[in-house]
Design a protein around this motif. Structure first.
Motif, PDB file in Angstrom:
ATOM      1  N   UNK A 169       0.057  -9.023  28.218  1.00 47.32           N
ATOM      2  CA  UNK A 169       0.755  -7.879  28.791  1.00 47.32           C
ATOM      3  C   UNK A 169       2.222  -7.768  28.373  1.00 47.32           C
ATOM      4  N   UNK A 170       3.001  -8.836  28.428  1.00 48.77           N
ATOM      5  CA  UNK A 170       4.425  -8.676  28.098  1.00 48.77           C
ATOM      6  C   UNK A 170       4.692  -8.145  26.686  1.00 48.77           C
ATOM      7  N   UNK A 171       3.736  -8.306  25.768  1.00 51.50           N
ATOM      8  CA  UNK A 171       3.930  -7.890  24.381  1.00 51.50           C
ATOM      9  C   UNK A 171       3.400  -6.483  24.091  1.00 51.50           C
ATOM     10  N   UNK A 172       2.599  -5.944  24.977  1.00 58.57           N
ATOM     11  CA  UNK A 172       1.969  -4.657  24.716  1.00 58.57           C
ATOM     12  C   UNK A 172       2.940  -3.494  24.918  1.00 58.57           C
ATOM     13  N   UNK A 173       2.815  -2.461  24.105  1.00 60.31           N
ATOM     14  CA  UNK A 173       3.661  -1.270  24.284  1.00 60.31           C
ATOM     15  C   UNK A 173       3.533  -0.674  25.690  1.00 60.31           C
TER      16      UNK A 173
ATOM     17  N   UNK B 103      -3.694  -6.409  14.520  1.00 60.39           N
ATOM     18  CA  UNK B 103      -2.317  -6.136  14.916  1.00 60.39           C
ATOM     19  C   UNK B 103      -1.681  -7.439  15.360  1.00 60.39           C
ATOM     20  N   UNK B 104      -0.549  -7.756  14.765  1.00 58.35           N
ATOM     21  CA  UNK B 104       0.181  -8.981  15.115  1.00 58.35           C
ATOM     22  C   UNK B 104       1.213  -8.665  16.200  1.00 58.35           C
ATOM     23  N   UNK B 105       1.189  -9.459  17.237  1.00 52.91           N
ATOM     24  CA  UNK B 105       2.177  -9.406  18.306  1.00 52.91           C
ATOM     25  C   UNK B 105       2.865 -10.764  18.337  1.00 52.91           C
ATOM     26  N   UNK B 106       3.958 -10.850  19.048  1.00 53.82           N
ATOM     27  CA  UNK B 106       4.636 -12.136  19.196  1.00 53.82           C
ATOM     28  C   UNK B 106       3.707 -13.087  19.957  1.00 53.82           C
ATOM     29  N   UNK B 107       3.182 -14.093  19.277  1.00 56.21           N
ATOM     30  CA  UNK B 107       2.360 -15.107  19.920  1.00 56.21           C
ATOM     31  C   UNK B 107       0.854 -14.921  19.816  1.00 56.21           C
ATOM     32  N   UNK B 108       0.397 -13.759  19.356  1.00 57.35           N
ATOM     33  CA  UNK B 108      -1.050 -13.562  19.231  1.00 57.35           C
ATOM     34  C   UNK B 108      -1.354 -12.404  18.286  1.00 57.35           C
ATOM     35  N   UNK B 109      -2.622 -12.366  17.845  1.00 60.02           N
ATOM     36  CA  UNK B 109      -3.130 -11.277  17.007  1.00 60.02           C
ATOM     37  C   UNK B 109      -4.329 -10.650  17.700  1.00 60.02           C
ATOM     38  N   UNK B 110      -4.451  -9.331  17.580  1.00 57.57           N
ATOM     39  CA  UNK B 110      -5.628  -8.627  18.088  1.00 57.57           C
ATOM     40  C   UNK B 110      -6.435  -8.163  16.881  1.00 57.57           C
TER      41      UNK B 110
ATOM     42  N   UNK C 126     -12.829  -5.997  20.541  1.00 61.49           N
ATOM     43  CA  UNK C 126     -11.715  -6.696  19.919  1.00 61.49           C
ATOM     44  C   UNK C 126     -11.585  -8.103  20.490  1.00 61.49           C
ATOM     45  N   UNK C 127     -11.028  -8.982  19.656  1.00 58.73           N
ATOM     46  CA  UNK C 127     -10.785 -10.357  20.052  1.00 58.73           C
ATOM     47  C   UNK C 127      -9.306 -10.682  19.858  1.00 58.73           C
ATOM     48  N   UNK C 128      -8.825 -11.589  20.677  1.00 64.55           N
ATOM     49  CA  UNK C 128      -7.446 -12.064  20.597  1.00 64.55           C
ATOM     50  C   UNK C 128      -7.470 -13.474  20.037  1.00 64.55           C
ATOM     51  N   UNK C 129      -6.589 -13.717  19.081  1.00 64.77           N
ATOM     52  CA  UNK C 129      -6.395 -15.057  18.515  1.00 64.77           C
ATOM     53  C   UNK C 129      -4.993 -15.503  18.907  1.00 64.77           C
TER      54      UNK C 129
END
Length: 118
Positions: free
Chosen positions: A18-22, A71-78, A101-104
């Motif tokens: 959540x903290x990284x999502x738009x 999509x790369x976010x700080x700390x994870x990829x979707x 979708x999966x989160x890595x």
């Protein structure tokens, strides 16, 4: 139960995703509880439909591929448009769309959503 265990839980979503999502930006004015509730309900509903469709069938997972973008976010990829490549009970290879979708994150993979966009 095994598929549900692969999905993000509320604490993982709240603390890491959540903290990284738009959608979490203050100007969007979307509460976490609303976004999580919507995501969880839609994902759970889709999982129930998928389980009903495949009830009684046996599959052996061979690999997972992604037909969508990452999509790369700080700390994870979707990773989007997950395709589970399986062998069915006759040994034939099939592509199953079980999760959207999966989160890595730090080498750990979790299902972000079971909603499959066709």
């Amino acid at each position: 139960a095994r598929l549900r265990a692969l999905a993000l839980d509320e604490a993982e979503f709240r603390d890491h995703i959540w903290p990284q999502l738009p959608a979490a930006r203050p100007e969007r004015n979307l509460p976490l509880s609303y976004v999580w509730g919507d995501l969880h309900q839609k994902s759970d509903n889709r999982l129930r439909l998928t389980l009903a469709e495949h009830r009684g069938k046996r599959y052996e997972l061979q690999r997972v591929r992604f037909d969508g973008e990452t999509t790369a976010y700080a700390g994870f990829n979707v990773h989007r448009q997950a395709v589970f490549v399986v062998h069915d009970s006759s040994g034939a290879e099939q592509d199953l769309r079980v999760a959207g979708s999966l989160v890595e994150m730090d080498g750990v993979w979790k299902v972000f959503s079971f909603v499959v966009d066709d």
